[in-house]
Scaffold this motif. Structure first.
Motif, mmCIF file in Angstrom:
data_model
loop_
_atom_site.group_PDB
_atom_site.id
_atom_site.type_symbol
_atom_site.label_atom_id
_atom_site.label_comp_id
_atom_site.label_asym_id
_atom_site.label_seq_id
_atom_site.Cartn_x
_atom_site.Cartn_y
_atom_site.Cartn_z
ATOM 1 N N ILE A 295 5.361 -19.486 6.828
ATOM 2 C CA ILE A 295 4.948 -18.124 6.470
ATOM 3 C C ILE A 295 4.026 -18.160 5.269
ATOM 4 N N SER A 296 4.355 -18.993 4.274
ATOM 5 C CA SER A 296 3.512 -19.101 3.086
ATOM 6 C C SER A 296 2.122 -19.601 3.438
ATOM 7 N N GLU A 297 2.059 -20.628 4.268
ATOM 8 C CA GLU A 297 0.751 -21.162 4.672
ATOM 9 C C GLU A 297 -0.033 -20.119 5.456
ATOM 10 N N GLU A 298 0.640 -19.416 6.344
ATOM 11 C CA GLU A 298 -0.017 -18.372 7.129
ATOM 12 C C GLU A 298 -0.516 -17.245 6.232
ATOM 13 N N ALA A 299 0.303 -16.875 5.230
ATOM 14 C CA ALA A 299 -0.083 -15.803 4.312
ATOM 15 C C ALA A 299 -1.303 -16.191 3.493
ATOM 16 N N MET A 300 -1.349 -17.418 3.015
ATOM 17 C CA MET A 300 -2.494 -17.861 2.219
ATOM 18 C C MET A 300 -3.760 -17.909 3.073
ATOM 19 N N ALA A 301 -3.634 -18.358 4.317
ATOM 20 C CA ALA A 301 -4.806 -18.395 5.196
ATOM 21 C C ALA A 301 -5.279 -16.979 5.516
ATOM 22 N N SER A 302 -4.339 -16.077 5.781
ATOM 23 C CA SER A 302 -4.696 -14.685 6.062
ATOM 24 C C SER A 302 -5.343 -14.041 4.844
ATOM 25 N N MET A 303 -4.796 -14.317 3.665
ATOM 26 C CA MET A 303 -5.353 -13.756 2.428
ATOM 27 C C MET A 303 -6.798 -14.214 2.237
ATOM 28 N N LYS A 304 -7.053 -15.500 2.424
ATOM 29 C CA LYS A 304 -8.402 -16.015 2.227
ATOM 30 C C LYS A 304 -9.381 -15.407 3.226
ATOM 31 N N SER A 305 -8.934 -15.214 4.457
ATOM 32 C CA SER A 305 -9.791 -14.606 5.469
ATOM 33 C C SER A 305 -10.168 -13.175 5.084
ATOM 34 N N LEU A 306 -9.202 -12.412 4.571
ATOM 35 C CA LEU A 306 -9.468 -11.028 4.174
ATOM 36 C C LEU A 306 -10.322 -10.979 2.910
ATOM 37 N N MET A 307 -10.133 -11.933 2.016
ATOM 38 C CA MET A 307 -10.937 -11.962 0.782
ATOM 39 C C MET A 307 -12.419 -12.118 1.080
ATOM 40 N N ASP A 308 -12.718 -12.820 2.160
ATOM 41 C CA ASP A 308 -14.130 -13.022 2.523
ATOM 42 C C ASP A 308 -14.759 -11.773 3.121
ATOM 43 N N ARG A 309 -13.919 -10.775 3.472
ATOM 44 C CA ARG A 309 -14.435 -9.585 4.161
ATOM 45 C C ARG A 309 -14.345 -8.307 3.347
ATOM 46 N N PHE A 310 -13.383 -8.234 2.422
ATOM 47 C CA PHE A 310 -13.139 -6.985 1.710
ATOM 48 C C PHE A 310 -13.091 -7.222 0.195
ATOM 49 N N PRO A 311 -13.350 -6.169 -0.580
ATOM 50 C CA PRO A 311 -13.205 -6.284 -2.036
ATOM 51 C C PRO A 311 -11.742 -6.559 -2.409
ATOM 52 N N TRP A 312 -11.554 -7.297 -3.481
ATOM 53 C CA TRP A 312 -10.205 -7.654 -3.897
ATOM 54 C C TRP A 312 -10.163 -7.860 -5.407
ATOM 55 N N LEU A 313 -8.969 -7.859 -5.943
ATOM 56 C CA LEU A 313 -8.749 -8.172 -7.348
ATOM 57 C C LEU A 313 -7.401 -8.846 -7.468
ATOM 58 N N MET A 314 -7.059 -9.315 -8.646
ATOM 59 C CA MET A 314 -5.795 -10.014 -8.820
ATOM 60 C C MET A 314 -5.149 -9.623 -10.140
ATOM 61 N N SER A 315 -3.872 -9.942 -10.253
ATOM 62 C CA SER A 315 -3.150 -9.740 -11.506
ATOM 63 C C SER A 315 -2.148 -10.866 -11.662
ATOM 64 N N TYR A 316 -1.730 -11.103 -12.896
ATOM 65 C CA TYR A 316 -0.643 -12.061 -13.110
ATOM 66 C C TYR A 316 0.126 -11.689 -14.364
ATOM 67 N N TRP A 460 -5.122 -20.730 -10.487
ATOM 68 C CA TRP A 460 -5.322 -19.595 -9.574
ATOM 69 C C TRP A 460 -6.541 -19.839 -8.691
ATOM 70 N N LEU A 461 -7.626 -20.322 -9.290
ATOM 71 C CA LEU A 461 -8.835 -20.576 -8.508
ATOM 72 C C LEU A 461 -8.607 -21.672 -7.473
ATOM 73 N N ARG A 462 -7.762 -22.638 -7.805
ATOM 74 C CA ARG A 462 -7.451 -23.677 -6.827
ATOM 75 C C ARG A 462 -6.718 -23.076 -5.624
ATOM 76 N N GLN A 463 -5.757 -22.206 -5.885
ATOM 77 C CA GLN A 463 -5.034 -21.568 -4.772
ATOM 78 C C GLN A 463 -5.940 -20.637 -3.974
ATOM 79 N N LEU A 464 -6.936 -20.047 -4.641
ATOM 80 C CA LEU A 464 -7.860 -19.139 -3.969
ATOM 81 C C LEU A 464 -9.040 -19.866 -3.326
ATOM 82 N N LYS A 465 -8.978 -21.201 -3.336
ATOM 83 C CA LYS A 465 -10.000 -22.048 -2.711
ATOM 84 C C LYS A 465 -11.351 -21.951 -3.424
ATOM 85 N N PHE A 466 -11.319 -21.779 -4.737
ATOM 86 C CA PHE A 466 -12.537 -21.853 -5.541
ATOM 87 C C PHE A 466 -12.533 -23.146 -6.365
ATOM 88 N N ASP A 467 -12.040 -24.241 -5.772
ATOM 89 C CA ASP A 467 -11.890 -25.477 -6.531
ATOM 90 C C ASP A 467 -12.962 -26.512 -6.246
#
Length: 850
Positions: A295-316, A460-467
């Motif tokens: 589920i975690s792997e699927e969620a991260m892949a789904s998140m990255k796919s949506l990030m490429d299509r829609f505006p997004w932001l983050m918090s921590y 965070w950038l590594r998890q978001l595939k900006f590495d």
């Protein structure tokens, strides 16, 4: 006549049997064999096609001969039956052998037309059901002292069981597809939460009616059904069928997978989990652990796919966890861990950011550095914002009257004058506008220093595939990331942005980063400021005394942890409403709110505007203080209402997503934080005003959302999922687990919705506040707090000072800002020369840093 009786059908023969022959018949092995042969018979399969059709017919076929004679008079029935039995005995037949031969006993009897005709009429006759019932439960003879005859009960029960097992097994196989999960997609959120119990129940009823009917009859008696028709065991029956289907093959485990994820993250112990798996209610513990990772792997892949299509932001934000162990050792102890949890928010309804947004942001920032806001600019913004907020504050005052129990029958509630004004700029709402949340893997890095925050950005950038070098260059030149956080997070990131002003390229300089503060923490700072300003003592008429009247424990001193903010916010709302009700009585010159029921909507609006102008505004406070003999207690009431109504308005605006009102609150909050000497949030308000009016492109403002409250809720869910895992887990497992939290949350919500088990704390009925309001109103009325009394003073202590005289913090802040010293310090701190070089030759061919 007796010759005609030899042609009598089998039905007539069976109905005419005497007691002795009947007992021999029902206990005869041949009859038992005949009963079972009626369901399974090789002879039946070898019979002719015409015989099969005869068997299926209900009435006699049109060509059947000879015709069946009319039944003889009942007075002769015993004689006729005895005659038939004698005739059969004379040819060596018993009733059992006769019925066995009639029921496809051998090939000759099967093919004989006359026997086939009689057999068809017998099995299609109306007497057969009655005969079978009497065989199963013979009638007791009138006046008989003996027990009811045994009949063929034991034989027929075995026969019924065999028949039932066959067609119930067939129906169980027919519903198998309902409980199957598609390979690979079994852990997707839409598949897990797409299982509707009510719809599945209807499908199973349609496909397997006999199976459902049998289990329904076993689930409750007819008496229970009559006594409590609302009690419906449908879900219980469905779960039983799902378990039956699952025990045949684990490929039919859709419901078990749903239960496994739900129970695991609702705190079920490992031993309890294994027990439920053993009885077939859940998947195994190992499957569940592997599924969460998938589920975690699927969620991260789904998140990255949506990030490429829609505006997004983050918090921590910080996540504090306690790592427990089964056995304490020198190198294996229970530890208190401080890490950081992050969340990505995706707005599918927002317009995609333009391609040149990064360059536009850099250019506006460069111009903004040269042109910071002045005091005059801020006052101008504040005046326009106050004008836009006035209708909304007036509406709040109206709502306090219209929502009171005395106004439930008011004739003009639907009048347009009494409706909420249009939002200044409300976010769209609805299913298509829901902001998607994806948790990132929680990190073993505390958010304590600048170095920690620099490490967090890298992770965070590594998890978001900006590495990769290419992804980082694209981020630095073409994209932006908005990172929302509490005051500490935002301050650390803003200073990192300033410290890196001379780095080699826009990625290293963090030119792609914007850091708006989170509005939950702004509201908390606002509430704490009100608490500090208006607390007073238990002998006065400030918040402290009101807390005592309401018996609110824990509110006398401010806190940043636990439910303090929630409790304080709720109490401030109640105190504001009680005071406004009393002011309605004062302005309306009535003794009860019911006396205002005769006023027209227009008159009520005029009274609400009067309340705002004369009892809840800075103008009213100045006029009171300029009177020859001012009333200090009334002035205190005016100041409190002027200060608390904007807080109530802000809370409502955040709840509705009216970012226009939130933006218009910034100047008011700035003056308050300056006057209250809250330098950290003073800086945040100045940076917000500067960003909105000088430095941020208009497209970025659509990402403005109060997401830090969602981050706090995500951290709570993280702690729940962490506790469900039990001892002996580490940060690496936590990092893998937490991206699945949003799916786990949706599964939990779905299951509790389906079973109607929403728990208290997630969504519950708020206790009625009317008694609290009435107590406060009595208290304020007894002191004439809202009635002007010339020269009334608030009692002071020996040193001529008392906390019961609140300071006018917002006015003090506005005056302080006019001096310009604070703005000068802010400008000097944020104004730095930023490099514009783009040196990307920082990585070797392998992608590693030089």
């Amino acid at each position: 006549m007796r010759g005609d009786h030899t042609q009598t059908s089998g039905a007539f023969v069976v109905a005419a049997c005497c007691r002795h022959s009947r007992r021999r018949l029902l206990s005869s092995p041949m009859v038992q064999c005949s009963i079972f042969r009626g369901h399974y018979s090789d002879l039946e399969h070898s019979a002719s096609e015409s015989d099969d059709s005869d068997f299926e017919s209900v009435g006699p076929p049109a060509s059947a001969t000879p015709t069946e004679p009319e039944a003889p008079p009942k007075i002769k029935l015993v004689e006729d039956v005895n005659y038939v039995l004698t005739a059969m005995a004379s040819v060596g037949l018993t009733v059992g052998t006769f019925l066995d031969a009639l029921s496809w006993g051998d090939m000759a009897c099967t093919q004989d037309a006359n026997i086939r005709n009689a057999r068809t009429r017998f099995f299609g006759s109306s007497e057969l059901p009655s005969i079978l019932r009497r065989w199963h439960k013979p009638p007791r003879l009138p006046g008989s002292k003996w027990a009811r005859p045994q009949g063929a009960k034991s034989v027929m029960r075995l026969f019924a069981l065999e028949c039932s097992l066959e067609f119930l097994e067939e129906e169980l196989e027919m519903v198998a597809d309902i409980f199957k999960s598609p390979a690979g997609d079994d852990i997707k959120e839409e598949h897990l939460t797409g299982f509707s119990f009510s719809k599945t129940v209807e499908k199973v009823k349609e496909i397997a009616p006999n199976l459902w009917r049998m289990l329904s009859r076993l689930a409750r008696t007819e008496g229970q059904e009559n006594r409590n028709p609302d009690k419906n065991p449908a879900n219980t029956i469905l779960v039983i069928i799902a378990i039956f289907s699952y025990t045949r093959t684990h490929h039919r485990g859709r419901l078990q997978k749903l239960f496994a994820i739900y129970f695991k993250f609702r705190g079920l112990s490992a031993k309890g989990f294994d027990t439920l798996h053993a009885i077939g209610l859940t998947m195994s513990n190992k499957w569940t652990g592997d599924a969460v990772e998938r589920i975690s792997e699927e969620a991260m892949a789904s998140m990255k796919s949506l990030m490429d299509r829609f505006p997004w932001l983050m918090s921590y934000d910080n996540a504090l966890l306690t790592f427990r162990v089964f056995a304490q050792r020198v190198d294996h102890k229970t530890l208190f861990g401080s890490g950081t949890a992050g969340t990505v928010y995706i707005k599918r309804s927002a317009k995609p950011l333009p391609r040149g947004i990064n360059r536009s942001l850099q250019e506006r920032r460069k111009e903004g550095m040269k042109n910071p806001l002045s005091g005059a600019d801020i006052f101008k913004i504040a005046i326009l914002a106050d004008e836009r907020r006035l209708p909304h504050i007036t509406f709040l005052i109206l709502r306090y009257l219209l929502d009171s129990p005395d106004f439930t029958t008011y004739f003009g509630k639907d009048d347009p004058l009494l409706q909420r004004p249009p939002g200044i700029r409300e976010l769209p709402f609805g299913k298509d506008h829901v902001t998607l949340q994806y948790l990132l893997g929680t990190l073993d890095i505390p958010e304590a220093s600048y170095e920690d925050n620099a490490r967090l950005i890298i992770e965070w950038l590594r998890q978001l595939k900006f590495d990769s070098p290419n992804a980082q260059q694209k981020l630095g030149l073409e994209q932006i990331i908005a990172c929302v956080g509490d005051q500490l997070t935002v301050d650390r990131l803003r200073n990192l942005f300033r410290f890196r002003a001379e780095d080699d390229n826009s990625f290293e300089r963090l030119d792609w980063l914007i850091v708006p503060p989170g509005w939950l923490h702004i509201q908390m700072a606002f509430a704490n400021s009100l608490h500090k300003q208006h607390l007073g003592t238990s002998k006065g008429r400030g918040l402290s005394a009101a807390f005592d009247v309401l018996k609110r424990k824990g509110l006398q001193s401010s806190a940043t942890q636990g439910p303090f903010f929630h409790d304080l916010s709720e109490t401030l709302h109640i105190i504001a409403e009680a005071q406004i009700r009393e002011v309605w009585l004062e302005v309306g010159k009535v003794k009860s709110l019911k006396d205002l029921l005769t006023r027209t909507p227009s008159e009520l609006v005029q009274l609400a505007e009067k309340i705002l102008a004369e009892h809840a505004s800075s103008v009213a406070l100045v006029k009171m203080n300029l009177k020859p003999r001012p009333d200090e207690l009334k002035a205190q009431s005016i100041m409190f209402l002027r200060d608390v109504l904007p807080f109530v308005l802000l809370r409502a605006a955040v709840g509705r997503g009216d970012v226009g009102i939130m933006e218009d609150m910034i100047p008011h909050l700035l003056f308050r934080f300056i006057g209250g000497k809250n330098s950290n949030y003073t800086t945040e308000m100045l940076e917000l005003l500067q960003g909105l009016n000088r430095e941020w492109p208009a497209e970025i403002w659509q990402l403005f959302m109060p997401v830090d409250e969602a981050q706090e809720m995500n951290i709570k869910d993280i702690k729940v999922t962490y506790r469900s895992e039990g001892p002996n887990i580490d940060w690496e497992y936590i990092k893998k687990l937490h991206p699945a939290v949003h799916v786990i949350r949706e599964v939990n919500n779905h299951m509790e919705y389906e079973f109607k088990t929403k728990v208290r704390g997630h969504k519950h009925t708020i206790p009625k506040k009317e008694l609290d309001l009435q107590e406060l109103q009595k208290w304020y009325r007894a002191s004439d707090v809202h009635t002007f009394k010339a020269g009334r003073k608030i009692r002071k202590g020996p040193d001529s000072k008392t906390p019961d005289v609140p300071k006018d913090i917002p006015s003090k802040g506005a005056i302080t800002m006019q001096t310009g010293e604070m703005l000068t310090r802010w400008r000097d701190t944020r104004t730095v020369d930023r490099a514009s070089t783009q040196n990307w030759d920082l990585f070797d061919d392998s992608g590693d840093e030089d």
